[in-house]
Scaffold this active site. Structure first.
Site, PDB file in Angstrom:
ATOM      1  N   GLU A  60      -2.374  -6.030  -7.011  1.00  0.00           N
ATOM      2  CA  GLU A  60      -2.623  -4.690  -7.565  1.00  0.00           C
ATOM      3  C   GLU A  60      -1.315  -4.010  -7.936  1.00  0.00           C
ATOM      4  OE1 GLU A  60      -1.518  -1.947  -5.691  1.00  0.00           O
ATOM      5  OE2 GLU A  60      -2.130  -2.210  -3.593  1.00  0.00           O
ATOM      6  N   ARG A  85      -2.643  -3.017   4.888  1.00  0.00           N
ATOM      7  CA  ARG A  85      -3.670  -3.836   4.256  1.00  0.00           C
ATOM      8  C   ARG A  85      -3.887  -3.467   2.789  1.00  0.00           C
ATOM      9  NH1 ARG A  85      -5.776  -6.647   8.478  1.00  0.00           N
ATOM     10  NH2 ARG A  85      -7.504  -7.508   7.268  1.00  0.00           N
ATOM     11  N   CYS A  90       3.792  -9.625  -7.984  1.00  0.00           N
ATOM     12  CA  CYS A  90       4.383 -10.933  -7.672  1.00  0.00           C
ATOM     13  C   CYS A  90       5.521 -10.891  -6.678  1.00  0.00           C
ATOM     14  CB  CYS A  90       4.801 -11.645  -8.957  1.00  0.00           C
ATOM     15  SG  CYS A  90       6.186 -10.886  -9.857  1.00  0.00           S
ATOM     16  N   HIS A 125       8.777 -13.021 -13.852  1.00  0.00           N
ATOM     17  CA  HIS A 125       7.816 -13.384 -12.814  1.00  0.00           C
ATOM     18  C   HIS A 125       8.513 -14.163 -11.705  1.00  0.00           C
ATOM     19  CE1 HIS A 125       4.173 -14.476 -10.796  1.00  0.00           C
ATOM     20  NE2 HIS A 125       4.413 -15.763 -10.973  1.00  0.00           N
ATOM     21  N   ASP A 140       2.582 -20.130  -5.655  1.00  0.00           N
ATOM     22  CA  ASP A 140       2.610 -18.842  -6.350  1.00  0.00           C
ATOM     23  C   ASP A 140       1.388 -18.028  -5.939  1.00  0.00           C
ATOM     24  OD1 ASP A 140       2.944 -16.695  -7.991  1.00  0.00           O
ATOM     25  OD2 ASP A 140       3.152 -17.842  -9.851  1.00  0.00           O
TER      26      ASP A 140
END
Length: 284
Positions: A60, A85, A90, A125, A140
């Site tokens: 998110e 939580r 990435c 990334h 990943d």
């Protein structure tokens, strides 16, 4: 063509594991978040850890959406993704996963990848190369809802990822990750073994979290992957992709946002939800 059997050169890893402060992670709390016990390093255990992380922790972009750059300090990442939580993107996912793997005894190499290199997308990334049982694997846990389990880092290797086939292709000194979509292979990203420093991810993170052309600053993005189904909030739409059937699309009204986020395992505090709803409505 790169040597597909080569080992990770740990001498190129800047500073070794200590520069990443991996020992700062509360490994027991992380494994409790995943619902897994301590296990000795193996390819099978790596696969189970990878899948458990993807199942447990959402992808998110709420912080960038609200104008915040997520902290990449390991303690802050653990507080957000483990204790509170929440989810993340990435850098948060893969820095957390890498620290846990190193504490468990895996050899981890942190890398950078260029998303959609045919366009091309930015080289921002983060992914991981993990060596275990005498072999290298691409790991990943932070590529949205795509990679469920690690892939053997060998030319032409294919792996079903929750119902969507993926493959790795060696290209020059690097690699390409492809996904089979509608009968055609589509490149997801390209990468090589160039060593990355913590400051590299700080620079990448600043761009991804603040630049107006970043895909994470102007719209809400939440992704969840499970076997045969991928659920995504992209902007104002809920998209449900099925590995064996047509996709579903539904517009999410602002008053439905809290319930929809909870269905994707994001239960925000009332204050957080109010901020997200206000920003969400402003992007419609």
């Amino acid at each position: 063509m790169p040597d597909t059997a080569k080992t990770v050169n740990t001498t190129t890893r800047p500073g070794g594991t200590e520069v990443w402060h991996s020992d700062d992670l509360d490994l027991d709390a992380y494994l409790d978040r995943l619902g897994l016990p301590h296990t000795a390093p193996s390819a099978a255990a790596l696969s189970d850890l990878h899948a458990a992380h993807v199942h447990a922790i959402p992808f998110e972009n709420i912080d960038p959406l609200l104008g915040r750059s997520p902290s990449l300090a390991l303690g802050d990442i653990a507080d957000k993704l483990v204790r509170r939580r929440r989810g993340g993107y990435c850098y948060e996912h893969n820095l957390l996963f890498a620290a846990a793997l190193e504490q468990l005894g895996y050899d981890v190499h942190r890398q950078a990848a260029r998303v959609q290199p045919d366009h091309p997308g930015p080289n921002t990334h983060m992914n991981l190369r993990v060596r275990v049982d005498g072999a290298d694997f691409l790991a990943d846990v932070g590529f949205g809802a795509s990679v469920m389990r690690p892939m053997p880092l060998t030319d032409g290797s294919e792996r079903d990822q929750a119902g969507w086939p993926h493959r790795l292709i060696a290209e020059g000194a690097g690699w390409r990750l492809d996904k089979l979509t509608d009968g055609m292979w589509e490149t997801q990203y390209s990468f090589d073994a160039t060593a990355q420093y913590p400051i590299d991810y700080e620079v990448f993170n600043h761009y991804v979290a603040t630049h107006p052309r970043s895909p994470f600053t102007g719209r809400l993005v939440v992704m969840r992957l499970s076997e045969g189904i991928c659920r995504k909030i992209i902007g104002g739409d809920l998209v449900v992709e099925h590995a064996d059937g047509p996709d579903e699309h539904r517009t999410i009204e602002p008053d439905q946002l809290g319930e929809t986020l909870r269905s994707l395992d994001l239960d925000l505090s009332p204050a957080e939800l109010d901020l997200v709803r206000e920003r969400y409505a402003g992007t419609e």
